[in-house]
Design a protein around this motif. Structure first.
Motif, PDB file in Angstrom:
ATOM      1  N   LYS A  92       2.011  -5.503  -5.015  1.00  7.06           N
ATOM      2  CA  LYS A  92       1.747  -4.179  -4.456  1.00  7.06           C
ATOM      3  C   LYS A  92       1.376  -3.175  -5.537  1.00  7.06           C
ATOM      4  CE  LYS A  92       2.809  -5.452  -0.268  1.00  7.06           C
ATOM      5  NZ  LYS A  92       3.188  -6.839  -0.508  1.00  7.06           N
TER       6      LYS A  92
ATOM      7  N   SER B  14      -4.742  -5.325  -2.438  1.00  4.15           N
ATOM      8  CA  SER B  14      -3.653  -4.649  -1.735  1.00  4.15           C
ATOM      9  C   SER B  14      -3.931  -3.159  -1.590  1.00  4.15           C
ATOM     10  CB  SER B  14      -2.334  -4.863  -2.490  1.00  4.15           C
ATOM     11  OG  SER B  14      -1.298  -4.078  -1.935  1.00  4.15           O
TER      12      SER B  14
ATOM     13  N   TYR C 257      -4.354  -1.138   2.101  1.00  9.90           N
ATOM     14  CA  TYR C 257      -3.530  -0.016   2.561  1.00  9.90           C
ATOM     15  C   TYR C 257      -4.312   1.294   2.505  1.00  9.90           C
ATOM     16  CZ  TYR C 257       0.375  -3.266   2.327  1.00  9.90           C
ATOM     17  OH  TYR C 257       1.211  -4.337   2.526  1.00  9.90           O
TER      18      TYR C 257
END
Length: 374
Positions: A195, A202, A206
């Protein structure tokens, strides 16, 4: 133009999303994945359930953060916005990295009491679950030019096109196509599940939800269409769920002779993106029906949920370390973990954070309003 009316449905969904993160971390010691503490036995059923909810709990949180960012910016200049983001995000992040996260590192590599201080001596400080705050701050700063554009008349044509597309029943659903393309393309370059903000697969995934939240808020009629087509979107979500689990449980021996490993992963990213997007647009539609109403309970939860998030994983790891050693089954351990961690988090918040100015600032809360004498 950004509608400044309070969106209680988004407040409720933020609370629900963070509680979902809490329950996810409750299950982590028992699902067989790598976590800071691990039970000696794991549950395949639990893992099968958790892998599904992983697809939309954090995307929902990022999308709501995108909407909140637009609302916050609507009342501030870019400099005031940057100052507010720094106070609400950077201070809790630095405090958390120095004082909240280290116990997790200690219990992950438990030794003597003095080994706790080796976390600082070796400078092995980590962000752990606070990666969300770190990413949120960086993304918020990076999108400032986009926010300024969306607030300007220059964005009117683009927002009109988006609203016109969303008018069609399948319009917002088609936003999943860029998400699928971005995810598959970047996963080839950045295959890690990390993350970290530097893991662009990632971050872009997001970030797509974050920016979508900004666009939904700027082209406010999209909310109307999400509400109007909520049944249609929920049907697509159910179909996506069937595709997701159908592929998830499909034995590899049936597809390995025909599809390369790379294509198999591409299909996996596709079904994951489908579940992520369709679940979000369904939730946003039904949320306007179920949750868009003021509540005293919501006011309390809305203020408490950020400190709750900062505290929760450390409390789970510390108490969980001892609970997983109990000679009972996994279900009972999970129940014990819930009924010990949840009250402890609330007690710490209510008596050590909520009443005092400095702890409130350290945990990202606003200063307590003084009650004026009558």
């Amino acid at each position: 133009m950004i509608e400044k009316k309070r969106r209680y449905d988004l407040d409720w969904l933020r609370v629900i999303a963070i509680l979902a993160v809490y329950f996810h971390h409750i299950g982590m010691p028992f699902n067989g994945d790598k976590f800071h503490i691990m039970n000696s036995e794991s549950s395949k059923i639990l893992d099968d359930i958790m892998v599904f909810f992983e697809q939309f709990r954090l995307p929902l949180l990022f999308l709501i953060s995108g909407t909140g960012t637009m609302f916050a910016f609507s009342k501030r200049t870019w400099f005031q916005f940057l100052k507010e983001r720094s106070i609400r995000l950077l201070i809790p992040l630095f405090f958390g990295v120095l004082f909240i996260v280290p116990p997790q590192t200690y219990y992950e590599n438990i030794g003597s009491y003095l080994s706790y201080f080796k976390v600082y001596e070796n400078m092995s400080l980590k962000v752990n679950h606070l990666w969300f705050i770190e990413n949120l701050f960086i993304i918020s700063v990076l999108v400032i030019p986009l926010i300024l554009f969306l607030k300007s008349p220059k964005s009117n044509k683009i927002l009109t096109v988006l609203e016109h597309g969303a008018y069609k029943k399948y319009g917002v659903f088609l936003w999943v196509i860029p998400l699928i393309c971005i995810t598959i393309a970047l996963k080839k370059l950045y295959p890690s599940d990390s993350k970290s903000i530097t893991n662009l697969s990632s971050t872009a995934f997001y970030g797509y939800f974050f920016i979508s939240g900004m666009l939904f808020t700027s082209a406010k009629n999209i909310w109307v269409y999400l509400k109007e087509y909520r049944k249609f979107n929920s049907i697509i979500f159910l179909i996506s769920t069937l595709l997701f689990y159908g592929y998830y449980f499909l034995p590899n021996k049936y597809i390995a002779p025909y599809l390369s490993s790379s294509i198999q992963w591409d299909i996996w990213y596709l079904v994951c993106a489908l579940v992520s997007w369709t679940s979000i647009i369904s939730i946003l539609g039904y949320g306007q029906i179920w949750f868009n109403k003021p509540s005293i309970v919501l006011n309390i939860l809305n203020e408490a949920i950020y400190p709750f998030y900062i505290l929760h994983q450390t409390i789970i790891v510390v108490l969980g370390y001892y609970i997983i050693q109990l000679n009972v089954n996994i279900s009972l351990k999970i129940l014990v973990l819930i009924f010990t961690t949840f009250p402890l988090i609330i007690i710490i918040y209510r008596f050590l954070i909520y009443p005092f100015t400095i702890p409130r600032i350290l945990f990202g809360m606003k200063k307590k309003k003084l009650k004026l004498p009558k």
